[in-house]
Design a protein around this motif. Structure first.
Motif, PDB file in Angstrom:
ATOM      1  N   GLN A 264      43.245  34.945  32.072  1.00  0.00           N
ATOM      2  CA  GLN A 264      42.541  33.665  32.098  1.00  0.00           C
ATOM      3  C   GLN A 264      41.454  33.597  31.010  1.00  0.00           C
ATOM      4  O   GLN A 264      41.359  32.614  30.270  1.00  0.00           O
ATOM      5  N   ALA A 265      40.643  34.641  30.909  1.00  0.00           N
ATOM      6  CA  ALA A 265      39.523  34.623  29.955  1.00  0.00           C
ATOM      7  C   ALA A 265      40.021  34.746  28.519  1.00  0.00           C
ATOM      8  O   ALA A 265      39.530  34.048  27.611  1.00  0.00           O
TER       9      ALA A 265
ATOM     10  N   ALA B 208      48.640  43.572  28.026  1.00  0.00           N
ATOM     11  CA  ALA B 208      49.394  44.755  28.474  1.00  0.00           C
ATOM     12  C   ALA B 208      50.580  44.366  29.363  1.00  0.00           C
ATOM     13  O   ALA B 208      51.590  45.056  29.397  1.00  0.00           O
ATOM     14  N   GLU B 209      50.450  43.226  30.071  1.00  0.00           N
ATOM     15  CA  GLU B 209      51.521  42.854  31.001  1.00  0.00           C
ATOM     16  C   GLU B 209      52.691  42.219  30.242  1.00  0.00           C
ATOM     17  O   GLU B 209      52.521  41.708  29.131  1.00  0.00           O
TER      18      GLU B 209
ATOM     19  N   ARG C 255      46.323  34.029  38.616  1.00  0.00           N
ATOM     20  CA  ARG C 255      46.434  34.999  39.718  1.00  0.00           C
ATOM     21  C   ARG C 255      46.239  34.390  41.108  1.00  0.00           C
ATOM     22  O   ARG C 255      46.805  34.910  42.079  1.00  0.00           O
TER      23      ARG C 255
ATOM     24  N   LYS D  31      48.681  33.802  47.910  1.00  0.00           N
ATOM     25  CA  LYS D  31      48.860  32.594  48.720  1.00  0.00           C
ATOM     26  C   LYS D  31      50.329  32.141  48.611  1.00  0.00           C
ATOM     27  O   LYS D  31      51.204  32.840  49.121  1.00  0.00           O
TER      28      LYS D  31
ATOM     29  N   VAL E 185      46.007  47.995  24.261  1.00  0.00           N
ATOM     30  CA  VAL E 185      45.068  48.584  23.286  1.00  0.00           C
ATOM     31  C   VAL E 185      44.531  49.880  23.871  1.00  0.00           C
ATOM     32  O   VAL E 185      44.075  49.909  25.019  1.00  0.00           O
TER      33      VAL E 185
ATOM     34  N   THR F  49      39.567  42.202  29.468  1.00  0.00           N
ATOM     35  CA  THR F  49      40.523  43.158  30.041  1.00  0.00           C
ATOM     36  C   THR F  49      40.611  43.106  31.568  1.00  0.00           C
ATOM     37  O   THR F  49      41.337  43.898  32.173  1.00  0.00           O
TER      38      THR F  49
ATOM     39  N   ARG G 163      46.908  42.800  42.307  1.00  0.00           N
ATOM     40  CA  ARG G 163      46.215  42.246  41.139  1.00  0.00           C
ATOM     41  C   ARG G 163      47.199  41.455  40.264  1.00  0.00           C
ATOM     42  O   ARG G 163      46.886  40.374  39.813  1.00  0.00           O
TER      43      ARG G 163
ATOM     44  N   ASP H 140      36.380  39.108  34.266  1.00  0.00           N
ATOM     45  CA  ASP H 140      36.132  40.123  35.299  1.00  0.00           C
ATOM     46  C   ASP H 140      35.684  41.479  34.741  1.00  0.00           C
ATOM     47  O   ASP H 140      35.192  42.312  35.501  1.00  0.00           O
TER      48      ASP H 140
ATOM     49  N   SER I 253      35.868  35.259  39.184  1.00  0.00           N
ATOM     50  CA  SER I 253      36.458  33.968  39.547  1.00  0.00           C
ATOM     51  C   SER I 253      37.103  33.342  38.322  1.00  0.00           C
ATOM     52  O   SER I 253      36.777  33.686  37.184  1.00  0.00           O
ATOM     53  N   VAL I 254      37.998  32.419  38.607  1.00  0.00           N
ATOM     54  CA  VAL I 254      38.658  31.691  37.527  1.00  0.00           C
ATOM     55  C   VAL I 254      37.619  30.938  36.705  1.00  0.00           C
ATOM     56  O   VAL I 254      37.628  30.979  35.465  1.00  0.00           O
TER      57      VAL I 254
ATOM     58  N   TRP J 265      36.876  29.299  44.955  1.00  0.00           N
ATOM     59  CA  TRP J 265      37.551  28.748  46.136  1.00  0.00           C
ATOM     60  C   TRP J 265      38.448  29.812  46.763  1.00  0.00           C
ATOM     61  O   TRP J 265      38.791  30.803  46.117  1.00  0.00           O
TER      62      TRP J 265
HETATM   63  C1  FAD Z   1      45.458  37.863  44.186  1.00  0.00           C
HETATM   64  C2  FAD Z   1      44.271  37.184  43.556  1.00  0.00           C
HETATM   65  C3  FAD Z   1      43.828  35.967  44.061  1.00  0.00           C
HETATM   66  C4  FAD Z   1      42.716  35.340  43.503  1.00  0.00           C
HETATM   67  N1  FAD Z   1      42.317  34.143  44.009  1.00  0.00           N
HETATM   68  C5  FAD Z   1      41.268  33.498  43.431  1.00  0.00           C
HETATM   69  C6  FAD Z   1      40.857  32.225  43.915  1.00  0.00           C
HETATM   70  O1  FAD Z   1      41.395  31.698  44.893  1.00  0.00           O
HETATM   71  N2  FAD Z   1      39.820  31.602  43.277  1.00  0.00           N
HETATM   72  C7  FAD Z   1      39.196  32.162  42.182  1.00  0.00           C
HETATM   73  O2  FAD Z   1      38.247  31.572  41.606  1.00  0.00           O
HETATM   74  N3  FAD Z   1      39.561  33.390  41.713  1.00  0.00           N
HETATM   75  C8  FAD Z   1      40.589  34.050  42.311  1.00  0.00           C
HETATM   76  N4  FAD Z   1      40.970  35.278  41.840  1.00  0.00           N
HETATM   77  C9  FAD Z   1      40.198  35.887  40.742  1.00  0.00           C
HETATM   78  C10 FAD Z   1      40.667  35.411  39.384  1.00  0.00           C
HETATM   79  O3  FAD Z   1      42.064  35.357  39.305  1.00  0.00           O
HETATM   80  C11 FAD Z   1      40.093  36.357  38.327  1.00  0.00           C
HETATM   81  O4  FAD Z   1      38.683  36.304  38.439  1.00  0.00           O
HETATM   82  C12 FAD Z   1      40.539  35.976  36.923  1.00  0.00           C
HETATM   83  O5  FAD Z   1      41.939  36.104  36.803  1.00  0.00           O
HETATM   84  C13 FAD Z   1      39.847  36.858  35.891  1.00  0.00           C
HETATM   85  O6  FAD Z   1      40.389  36.604  34.633  1.00  0.00           O
HETATM   86  P1  FAD Z   1      40.279  37.695  33.480  1.00  0.00           P
HETATM   87  O7  FAD Z   1      40.920  37.087  32.298  1.00  0.00           O
HETATM   88  O8  FAD Z   1      38.908  38.209  33.392  1.00  0.00           O
HETATM   89  O9  FAD Z   1      41.165  38.923  33.998  1.00  0.00           O
HETATM   90  P2  FAD Z   1      42.716  39.015  34.241  1.00  0.00           P
HETATM   91  O10 FAD Z   1      43.266  37.711  34.675  1.00  0.00           O
HETATM   92  O11 FAD Z   1      42.910  40.189  35.131  1.00  0.00           O
HETATM   93  O12 FAD Z   1      43.305  39.352  32.794  1.00  0.00           O
HETATM   94  C14 FAD Z   1      43.060  40.563  32.148  1.00  0.00           C
HETATM   95  C15 FAD Z   1      44.315  40.986  31.413  1.00  0.00           C
HETATM   96  O13 FAD Z   1      43.962  42.027  30.498  1.00  0.00           O
HETATM   97  C16 FAD Z   1      45.007  42.945  30.439  1.00  0.00           C
HETATM   98  N5  FAD Z   1      44.510  44.212  29.893  1.00  0.00           N
HETATM   99  C17 FAD Z   1      43.672  45.111  30.475  1.00  0.00           C
HETATM  100  N6  FAD Z   1      43.435  46.149  29.647  1.00  0.00           N
HETATM  101  C18 FAD Z   1      44.148  45.916  28.525  1.00  0.00           C
HETATM  102  C19 FAD Z   1      44.338  46.650  27.326  1.00  0.00           C
HETATM  103  N7  FAD Z   1      43.728  47.810  27.109  1.00  0.00           N
HETATM  104  N8  FAD Z   1      45.154  46.144  26.374  1.00  0.00           N
HETATM  105  C20 FAD Z   1      45.772  44.940  26.577  1.00  0.00           C
HETATM  106  N9  FAD Z   1      45.635  44.208  27.701  1.00  0.00           N
HETATM  107  C21 FAD Z   1      44.840  44.693  28.665  1.00  0.00           C
HETATM  108  C22 FAD Z   1      45.445  43.035  31.893  1.00  0.00           C
HETATM  109  O14 FAD Z   1      46.756  43.584  32.000  1.00  0.00           O
HETATM  110  C23 FAD Z   1      45.363  41.584  32.331  1.00  0.00           C
HETATM  111  O15 FAD Z   1      46.601  40.928  32.138  1.00  0.00           O
HETATM  112  C24 FAD Z   1      42.058  35.941  42.389  1.00  0.00           C
HETATM  113  C25 FAD Z   1      42.503  37.176  41.894  1.00  0.00           C
HETATM  114  C26 FAD Z   1      43.592  37.795  42.467  1.00  0.00           C
HETATM  115  C27 FAD Z   1      44.063  39.116  41.921  1.00  0.00           C
END
Ligand code: FAD
Length: 415
Positions: free
Chosen positions: A15-16, A38-39, A46, A51, A84, A111, A132, A284, A300-301, A329
């Motif tokens: 997301q970020a 990485a995925e 997510r 849900k 990475v 990450t 996750r 995150d 959070s998202v 939420w």
């Molecule tokens: C099951 C679930 C339900 C959720 N429900 C809610 C909700 O209802 N409401 C809400 O606000 N939030 C919810 N969240 C939280 C929200 O989804 C996260 O806060 C959000 O996805 C964070 O985004 P991000 O980009 O920081 O991390 P992520 O979405 O985790 O993305 C990080 C990505 O980086 C990749 N990565 C890590 N290390 C490396 C590397 N070294 N090289 C390359 N890639 C790498 C990972 O594989 C991953 O794909 C939920 C989370 C989960 C798991």
């Protein structure tokens, strides 16, 4: 800041990371953008994983955040399945898992985080899961189907949002569920006692067994399809699946190894800047240092999107901190919880509406100032409260508790 022949590398295609890439383009950055994930999947959301993904047979496209054609049009080079393994701050390059190196003029770390594991579950093999990724959710969905067919119960370790959402999904599938919570109430770190109790009643009413102050001694596999969860007081529970939702650890080791300041997460300022020039972080994996020196970690998202936006702008030299109230939420059964603001440190809690009607809000005040609102099936309260908190406009406690008082009026009266 970015120099000639600019190339911004983003580590993490969640997301970020996606938000950072799109913001760079919308802020008219014309250089190369490489988004490394990485995925194996393109960026996806997510929240549905705990849900509807477990209950409603969604198509993978319903998870996808952006069509690949959109990324192509925006000239964002997405590399999935690409991890990475190191950052070299001096040469401004990242090392990929396959040995290739990529130089960058600006770097975004997005990450995410990794679920905490339960040490007592080492003997339970694949019958214990954390949640996750889409891959995790697919395993859980498959195992829940086995539970439903074999009439085997689900045990959820951890009464936080993910655990409770999975529990609600499993009940929808007709599976018996037990939730084991180490604290004396659900969601202790985020919700007031009243709302915790309300959630405990909701889950109990829908047939879930809740055990508080639970101490897990051991989880072990007893057959291909069943595990035994043994508590310290001798209680034994048979499970077809154990889902562990006991929090996450931010993925900050890349940053740590590169000498970037980290505490529990990569330390960033309000604009997403890290301790190293030309390296920002979002989502995150971060922890934010606030102006009073305290640290804030949000998962959070909304936080991922807003930090992704701020961090990308910071790389381009613009200061665009996120100023609105944080929000979050959670969906459990037909109840939508929406949280606006941060209730930590609140001294007064006021109920608006009737908890039994399943549509109400709890307003949290600190020294008479509105700091947070938790709403259940009360989207209008949530939207108004978010706006009021963001603009630092406060109703009195009496106004907040009076459902005949129109809170929206405060926006015009006091603006
Ligand atoms: C099951 C679930 C339900 C959720 N429900 C809610 C909700 O209802 N409401 C809400 O606000 N939030 C919810 N969240 C939280 C929200 O989804 C996260 O806060 C959000 O996805 C964070 O985004 P991000 O980009 O920081 O991390 P992520 O979405 O985790 O993305 C990080 C990505 O980086 C990749 N990565 C890590 N290390 C490396 C590397 N070294 N090289 C390359 N890639 C790498 C990972 O594989 C991953 O794909 C939920 C989370 C989960 C798991």
């Amino acid at each position: 800041m970015i120099g000639a022949d600019p190339h911004i590398v983003i580590v993490g295609a969640g997301q970020a990371g996606l938000q950072a890439a799109e913001t760079l383009r919308s802020e008219a950055f014309e250089g190369r953008i490489t988004l490394l994930g990485a995925e194996p999947h393109p960026p996806y959301q997510r929240p549905p994983l705990s849900k509807a993904w477990l209950t409603d047979h969604l198509d993978p496209e319903q998870l996808t955040l952006r069509d690949l054609s959109v990324l192509e049009r925006k000239q964002i080079d997405l590399c999935t399945g690409t991890s990475v393994s190191a950052i070299d701050v001096k040469s401004q390059s990242v090392l990929l898992h396959d040995g290739r190196a990529l130089t960058y003029s600006g770097l975004v770390l997005a990450t995410g985080a990794t679920p905490r594991q339960l040490p007592q579950a080492q003997g339970a093999g694949d019958l214990v899961c954390t949640l996750r990724s889409r891959a995790d959710a697919d395993v859980i969905a498959r195992r829940l189907r086995n539970c439903a067919q074999g009439e085997l119960p689900l045990v959820v370790v951890g009464g936080g949002f993910i655990g409770l959402e999975v529990a609600a999904s499993a009940r929808k599938l007709g599976i018996a569920v037990t939730i084991l919570e180490a604290a004396s109430r659900l969601l202790e770190r985020v919700l007031s006692q009243d709302l915790s109790d309300w959630y405990a009643r909701l889950h109990a009413d829908r047939g879930t067994t809740l055990i508080f102050d639970a101490r897990i001694a051991e989880i072990r596999k007893t057959s291909d399809h069943a595990a035994e969860v043994r508590l310290a007081d001798g209680t034994c529970i048979v499970a077809g699946l154990v889902v562990v939702g006991i929090g996450v650890t931010p993925n900050d080791e890349l940053a740590r190894n590169a000498g970037i300041a980290c505490e529990t997460g990569i330390v960033v300022d309000a604009c997403g800047r890290t301790s190293v020039p030309n390296i920002v972080a979002a989502g995150d994996c971060t922890v934010r240092r606030l102006s009073d020196g305290s640290m804030l970690r949000l998962e959070s998202v909304q936080n991922a999107v807003e930090q992704g936006r701020s961090a990308a702008s910071a790389l381009l030299g613009a200061e665009k901190p996120s100023l609105g109230a944080p929000w979050f939420w959670s969906d459990q059964y037909e109840m939508k919880l929406q949280i606006a603001g941060l209730s930590r440190g609140a001294d007064t809690h006021v109920l608006r509406g009737d908890m039994e009607s399943h549509s109400f809000s709890i307003f949290h005040f600190s020294e008479s100032c509105l700091v947070a609102v938790d709403s259940i099936n009360a989207a209008r309260d949530h939207m108004i409260a978010r706006d009021l908190i963001g603009r630092r406009i406060s109703p009195t406690a009496q106004q907040a508790g009076d459902t005949t008082f129109n809170l929206a009026k405060l926006r015009t009266v006091l603006a």
